[in-house]
Design an enzyme around this catalytic site. Structure first.
Site, PDB file in Angstrom:
ATOM      1  N   ALA A 112     -55.727 -13.573  17.785  1.00  0.00           N
ATOM      2  CA  ALA A 112     -56.025 -14.998  17.717  1.00  0.00           C
ATOM      3  C   ALA A 112     -56.761 -15.377  16.438  1.00  0.00           C
ATOM      4  CB  ALA A 112     -56.861 -15.402  18.931  1.00  0.00           C
ATOM      5  N   ARG A 132     -41.425   3.531  20.084  1.00  0.00           N
ATOM      6  CA  ARG A 132     -42.020   4.450  21.077  1.00  0.00           C
ATOM      7  C   ARG A 132     -42.902   5.485  20.393  1.00  0.00           C
ATOM      8  NH1 ARG A 132     -36.788   8.113  23.017  1.00  0.00           N
ATOM      9  NH2 ARG A 132     -36.176   8.798  20.928  1.00  0.00           N
ATOM     10  N   GLY A 182     -59.702  -5.850  32.955  1.00  0.00           N
ATOM     11  CA  GLY A 182     -58.577  -5.953  33.870  1.00  0.00           C
ATOM     12  C   GLY A 182     -57.410  -6.731  33.298  1.00  0.00           C
ATOM     13  N   ASP A 191     -66.257  -7.765  24.150  1.00  0.00           N
ATOM     14  CA  ASP A 191     -65.478  -8.729  23.363  1.00  0.00           C
ATOM     15  C   ASP A 191     -65.602 -10.130  23.974  1.00  0.00           C
ATOM     16  OD1 ASP A 191     -63.936  -9.456  21.166  1.00  0.00           O
ATOM     17  OD2 ASP A 191     -62.042  -9.214  22.246  1.00  0.00           O
TER      18      ASP A 191
END
Length: 387
Positions: A137, A224, A246, A270
């Site tokens: 952001a 990957r 979460g 954060d």
């Protein structure tokens, strides 16, 4: 301080044995002796948050920033058991970053206890990736290549308080910049990066020792292998910071980080200024228009799949991680206290040990939550819960 105030009794957060902690007026723990009593109050080292942008409506990245805002943030963090933190200044204009750093320095000088609680400043950006995804952001208008002259100007403005710098090593000459930072006592953390594995390895060889919120600030889709997340996991020298709210990381990814990094995993909040605020639509410096859901997920209004920081404080993140079953409560607590101190080379923040700083908290464990009853900073009680 009288002798009565220099003694606390409770259950050791890790051993669960009842202990009596005594400390001297100079703020050092004198002894840990067997304790008496029946109360189920826990004693644990103070929490250390290496990455936090604000909380409870107080934003450390919005101008005009005042010393009162910094002081109020600090006092609210005492309520959450934080005895040391690194206010995080994120990507902005050159002059704006300088102004914020000057105010943080002034707040530390204005209030001695606040100054001792701010372990240093964490500058996150603007020397990060400009790509969508890794940029997160952060405002693309201000992102730029590492600039040593600019950084030293900021360091001077901060009163030499910058201790952590998050950057991406994808920029040309990033390794030379990292070496200059490390020689100046700065912990360099890799984050918001689209660097190649070779660039990651070069950054580590130059002295980078940390990963900023590993697994976030990344492309939504990656090869990957190889990729910059795998490479950071494989670098044993790197401490792995992670957000365990979460939303930033699935539990399966946290499990992998814990296994790969063993005792080099760090919890960070954060947290942005919306932590502790009601759900709704808000405007933030980082991300612009954002939405805080009733569940506590904070995301960009224009792109819901991109998060805009965390709305969970470190104390709740510890509780959530412990309840996930991925680690024990003492292990989760250490990731937010003892291990951050080690990552920052803070040898006198040695937890509940003789000679260590008297930075600790008294806790009450309730079903599904932790309640801080008292926070002691440098031997001084800086917060006591009412009732």
């Amino acid at each position: 301080m009288d002798s009565q105030r220099c003694v606390r009794t409770g259950l050791h957060y890790a051993s669960e044995e009842r202990i009596q902690v005594t400390w001297s007026p100079d703020g050092r723990i004198d002894s840990l002796l067997p304790g008496e009593g029946e109360e189920t109050i826990w004693i644990a080292p103070g929490l250390i948050d290496l990455q936090i942008n604000g909380g409870y409506g107080y934003d450390l990245n919005s101008l005009p920033l005042t010393t009162d805002t910094v002081i109020q943030v600090t006092r609210r963090l005492w309520e959450k058991g934080v005895t040391l933190y690194y206010p995080t200044v994120i990507t902005n204009g050159d002059d704006e970053i300088e102004q914020i750093l000057r105010v943080i320095d002034a707040a530390c000088l204005e209030d001695e206890r606040v100054g001792s609680t701010i372990g240093g400043v964490h500058v996150e950006g603007p020397f990060i990736s400009s790509e969508e995804g890794p940029r997160g952001a952060h405002d693309s208008r201000f992102i730029k290549a590492p600039d040593w002259g600019l950084f030293t100007r900021w360091q001077a403005a901060s009163g030499n308080r910058i201790r952590i710098l998050t950057l991406s090593p994808e920029w040309p000459n990033a390794a030379d910049f990292i070496r200059k930072c490390v020689s100046s006592g700065i912990v360099v953390s890799i984050g918001h990066t689209a660097a190649t594995p070779a660039q990651i390895r070069e950054a580590v060889a130059a002295g980078a020792t940390m990963s900023t919120h590993l697994g976030n600030g990344a492309h939504l889709t990656l090869p990957r292998h190889p990729n910059y997340i795998w490479e950071q996991l494989a670098q044993d020298q790197l401490w792995a910071g992670m957000i365990a709210d979460g939303y930033h990381l699935p539990d399966s990814v946290i499990k992998v980080i814990l296994r790969a990094k063993l005792t080099k995993t760090l919890l960070v909040s954060d947290a942005v200024y919306l932590s502790g605020m009601p759900p709704g639509e808000y405007e933030t410096h980082i991300g612009g228009d954002v939405i805080l859901t009733p569940e506590g997920r904070l995301h960009l209004a224009r792109k819901p799949e991109l998060l805009a920081g965390s709305a969970m404080m470190l104390l709740e993140a510890v509780q959530r991680l412990a309840e996930s079953g991925l680690c024990s409560f003492p292990e989760a607590w250490d990731m937010a206290s003892m291990l951050p101190a080690q990552a920052m080379g803070l040898t006198d923040y040695d937890g509940l040990k003789r000679g260590a700083r008297a930075d600790f908290v008294l806790l009450e464990k309730r079903e599904g939550s932790l309640r801080v009853l008292e926070t002691v900073k440098d031997g001084h009680s800086v917060y006591r819960a009412e009732g």
